[in-house]
Design a protein around this motif. Sequence first.
Motif, PDB file in Angstrom:
ATOM      1  N   ALA A  65       0.830  -1.211   0.000  1.00  0.00           N
ATOM      2  CA  ALA A  65       0.000   0.000   0.000  1.00  0.00           C
ATOM      3  C   ALA A  65       0.856   1.248   0.000  1.00  0.00           C
ATOM      4  N   GLY A  66       2.131   1.088   0.340  1.00  0.00           N
ATOM      5  CA  GLY A  66       3.068   2.207   0.396  1.00  0.00           C
ATOM      6  C   GLY A  66       4.429   1.674   0.776  1.00  0.00           C
ATOM      7  N   VAL A  67       5.481   2.400   0.387  1.00  0.00           N
ATOM      8  CA  VAL A  67       6.847   1.943   0.621  1.00  0.00           C
ATOM      9  C   VAL A  67       7.582   2.936   1.517  1.00  0.00           C
ATOM     10  N   VAL A  68       8.244   2.412   2.542  1.00  0.00           N
ATOM     11  CA  VAL A  68       9.027   3.224   3.474  1.00  0.00           C
ATOM     12  C   VAL A  68      10.506   2.954   3.240  1.00  0.00           C
ATOM     13  N   CYS A  69      11.242   3.968   2.790  1.00  0.00           N
ATOM     14  CA  CYS A  69      12.669   3.836   2.515  1.00  0.00           C
ATOM     15  C   CYS A  69      13.473   4.600   3.568  1.00  0.00           C
ATOM     16  N   THR A  97       4.528   2.618  -7.848  1.00  0.00           N
ATOM     17  CA  THR A  97       3.474   3.565  -8.231  1.00  0.00           C
ATOM     18  C   THR A  97       2.642   3.975  -7.015  1.00  0.00           C
ATOM     19  N   VAL A  98       2.822   3.261  -5.911  1.00  0.00           N
ATOM     20  CA  VAL A  98       2.127   3.597  -4.661  1.00  0.00           C
ATOM     21  C   VAL A  98       2.904   4.706  -3.952  1.00  0.00           C
ATOM     22  N   PRO A  99       2.341   5.311  -2.908  1.00  0.00           N
ATOM     23  CA  PRO A  99       3.068   6.341  -2.161  1.00  0.00           C
ATOM     24  C   PRO A  99       4.383   5.814  -1.590  1.00  0.00           C
ATOM     25  N   VAL A 100       5.402   6.651  -1.619  1.00  0.00           N
ATOM     26  CA  VAL A 100       6.730   6.285  -1.127  1.00  0.00           C
ATOM     27  C   VAL A 100       7.214   7.362  -0.162  1.00  0.00           C
ATOM     28  N   LEU A 101       7.735   6.939   0.977  1.00  0.00           N
ATOM     29  CA  LEU A 101       8.379   7.837   1.928  1.00  0.00           C
ATOM     30  C   LEU A 101       9.871   7.523   1.946  1.00  0.00           C
ATOM     31  N   VAL A 102      10.693   8.556   1.805  1.00  0.00           N
ATOM     32  CA  VAL A 102      12.140   8.396   1.927  1.00  0.00           C
ATOM     33  C   VAL A 102      12.612   9.258   3.092  1.00  0.00           C
ATOM     34  N   VAL A 103      13.167   8.618   4.107  1.00  0.00           N
ATOM     35  CA  VAL A 103      13.743   9.332   5.243  1.00  0.00           C
ATOM     36  C   VAL A 103      15.257   9.254   5.074  1.00  0.00           C
ATOM     37  N   GLN A 104      15.878  10.402   4.809  1.00  0.00           N
ATOM     38  CA  GLN A 104      17.264  10.418   4.343  1.00  0.00           C
ATOM     39  C   GLN A 104      18.102  11.436   5.095  1.00  0.00           C
ATOM     40  N   GLY A 105      19.283  11.030   5.555  1.00  0.00           N
ATOM     41  CA  GLY A 105      20.205  11.954   6.181  1.00  0.00           C
ATOM     42  C   GLY A 105      20.797  12.911   5.166  1.00  0.00           C
ATOM     43  N   ASP A 106      21.063  14.132   5.572  1.00  0.00           N
ATOM     44  CA  ASP A 106      21.626  15.084   4.615  1.00  0.00           C
ATOM     45  C   ASP A 106      23.137  14.946   4.488  1.00  0.00           C
TER      46      ASP A 106
END
Length: 217
Positions: A118-122, A145-154
């Motif tokens: 239903a959604g992807v958590v990266c 094609t589903v919602p994707v969240l990317v939590v990424q360090g700068d």
Amino acid sequence: MEITVRTSLGPGRLVVAEAEVPVAVLWLGHGAGGGIGAADLAAIAARLPGQGVTVARYEQPWRVAGKRVASRPEQLDTAWRETAPAVHELAGDLPLFTGGRSAGARVACRTAADTGSAGVVCLAFPLHPPGRPESSRRDELLTPTVPVLVVQGDRDTFGGAELVATEAADRPNIRVVPVPGADHGMKTLKSSALDAHDVAGLVTSAVTHFIRDVVAP
């Protein structure tokens, strides 16, 4: 709760933290250099059940077997796909979100359509090998094609949050949340405004809000 899942590559293991009244299930894979005890995966497993999300962390067969070198990407995908029925049985009628950290995020992106995500958590998506931006994995990030969240360090040497946001700028289904001062392992410098507790809070809050937004837009 632990569930051993047989695959054609050997047994994998699901370590499940159950929500008392779940509204969704989040299935997470680990990276190539570590296991499900990574700080961000552990924080999510500890905190999200209290927010109504059951968290299932998956140990790939190579890790369960005690090997030090990760399997090839196609083998990681195979084990993940073959584990999907067990995860769907766990989820029942609840929405199933997939994801992971680093290599686990790549697996989740590549297989999102096959696993009914239903959604992807990266978490810390490795956009390119360190020092080799020309070897981009942008296509993998853009696969779902589903919602994707990317939590990424700068400060991520595999591609910082700003670069990830630029590469995904034309995809409205992708949301990028930067973690100020964090590297690929979500660790910050002593001089950073955020400490480990702050980072854990930022990561878990971002994932919680993402799942809530998808489940009840």
